[in-house]
Design a protein around this motif. Sequence first.
Motif, PDB file in Angstrom:
ATOM      1  N   ARG A  27      79.376 154.482  51.487  1.00 19.99           N
ATOM      2  CA  ARG A  27      80.018 154.834  50.203  1.00 19.99           C
ATOM      3  C   ARG A  27      79.429 156.119  49.649  1.00 19.99           C
ATOM      4  NH1 ARG A  27      82.325 149.992  46.580  1.00 19.99           N
ATOM      5  NH2 ARG A  27      82.930 148.540  48.223  1.00 19.99           N
ATOM      6  N   HIS A  28      78.102 156.250  49.734  1.00 19.38           N
ATOM      7  CA  HIS A  28      77.481 157.490  49.291  1.00 19.38           C
ATOM      8  C   HIS A  28      77.947 158.666  50.154  1.00 19.38           C
ATOM      9  CE1 HIS A  28      73.942 155.224  47.280  1.00 19.38           C
ATOM     10  NE2 HIS A  28      74.719 155.743  46.349  1.00 19.38           N
ATOM     11  N   ALA A  29      78.015 158.452  51.464  1.00 13.22           N
ATOM     12  CA  ALA A  29      78.422 159.525  52.374  1.00 13.22           C
ATOM     13  C   ALA A  29      79.836 159.998  52.074  1.00 13.22           C
ATOM     14  CB  ALA A  29      78.314 159.046  53.817  1.00 13.22           C
ATOM     15  N   ALA A  30      80.721 159.063  51.724  1.00  8.98           N
ATOM     16  CA  ALA A  30      82.094 159.438  51.380  1.00  8.98           C
ATOM     17  C   ALA A  30      82.110 160.315  50.134  1.00  8.98           C
ATOM     18  CB  ALA A  30      82.941 158.189  51.176  1.00  8.98           C
ATOM     19  N   GLN A  31      81.252 159.992  49.159  1.00  9.35           N
ATOM     20  CA  GLN A  31      81.169 160.816  47.954  1.00  9.35           C
ATOM     21  C   GLN A  31      80.650 162.216  48.276  1.00  9.35           C
ATOM     22  OE1 GLN A  31      79.165 159.045  44.587  1.00  9.35           O
ATOM     23  NE2 GLN A  31      79.834 156.988  45.156  1.00  9.35           N
ATOM     24  N   VAL A  32      79.655 162.278  49.165  1.00 10.71           N
ATOM     25  CA  VAL A  32      79.118 163.586  49.559  1.00 10.71           C
ATOM     26  C   VAL A  32      80.200 164.417  50.233  1.00 10.71           C
ATOM     27  CG1 VAL A  32      77.480 164.751  51.082  1.00 10.71           C
ATOM     28  CG2 VAL A  32      76.739 162.765  49.768  1.00 10.71           C
TER      29      VAL A  32
END
Length: 380
Positions: free
Chosen positions: A91-96
């Motif tokens: 989920r964090h990677a998608a935001q990045v």
Amino acid sequence: MVLRSFIERRPRFDRVAITCVFGDPFDSRSWSGAPANLAKELEQLGVAVEAIHPRLGRLAKWSVAARDMAAGLGRPLHGEQLLRGLRARRRHAAQVAESAARLGVRHVIHTGTFDLPAADRAQGVEHYLYCDHSWALAKANHPVARRYNARAIAAYDQAERQALSGLAHVFTFGSYVRDNLIAHYGLPADRVTAVGSGMGSIEPYWGPKSYDRPALLFVAKHLFHAKGGMLLLEAYDLARRRRPDLTLTIVGDERSRAFVGDRSGITFHAHLPWTELQQRYRDATLLVQPMLNDPWGQVYLEAMASATPVMGLNRNGLPELVDGGRHGFLVDRADPAALSEAILSALSDPQRLQRMAAAGRRFVLASCSWRRVAERIAYS
């Protein structure tokens, strides 16, 4: 000659984004100020720097926690455990990836693995990591890792492997972590470089200082046990029986005060401002920080810059920082009696302390600056 070659070469990127899960990358309070200091020095080298701060809202955290528990990973004991799972990382990677696309950034430096594995490599975005530890090293003495179930431990190790895969390059604080990433995770040696760290807000001290006073210092903003606090307290009790004039200043969080109790000669401070913390470094004769599993130890650098010799365990990243004992004391066993003897021996020779302090300060000022870190990342 090396610095000149750095300057004559072009940086590997003209524009980059720096990510930090634990705060705004441009905020000096995030991750000991490392992202902010790195960003500042990269900009001095002519690199345009953007900030990306991925984070999960309350509902997202509940969703991730519920699915992790259903998968048998157990109930999260604290927020960091939640972030170690692959679902939170993705989920964090998608935001990045979304932020990088919006900013038009093709190069991203992560200051931790909790927003990896990268989700946009197929679009040609290159990802880098700047880290001070690995999960394989941290879990050995993590304060609550022993309470994780076996399935969670295995899942976190697999998530870390996925997070490290596909990175263009990994930059570590020290060689201890670099060697672990190569040996344990199988990263190619030519894609992992130890670049060191800078000094934070502590200014070097050049003023007068007496090494005759038996004044010890211990600094731990959190993780009192893992930083060696309990080991030091036991050693202090033994040493003070033979040196009643021995004193100890502890800078920690308020929760650590209970461990100290009513011991004589100990002064406890919680969350000192930088200027006051800087003065405690300068007032100390010896920093005693017997960390159980710290892969680097910024506190050692801050003490050495303050002309204060350091003492810790002969393990992990400390031997590298003190050049095998040239400008710091290494204790072979994590044992109160051994640490007590080492403290008494060190304090018995003020001239040796003074020589060691000068050597440590020279090392820090020559080798540990955020400008050097930025140059190594930009040009290596």
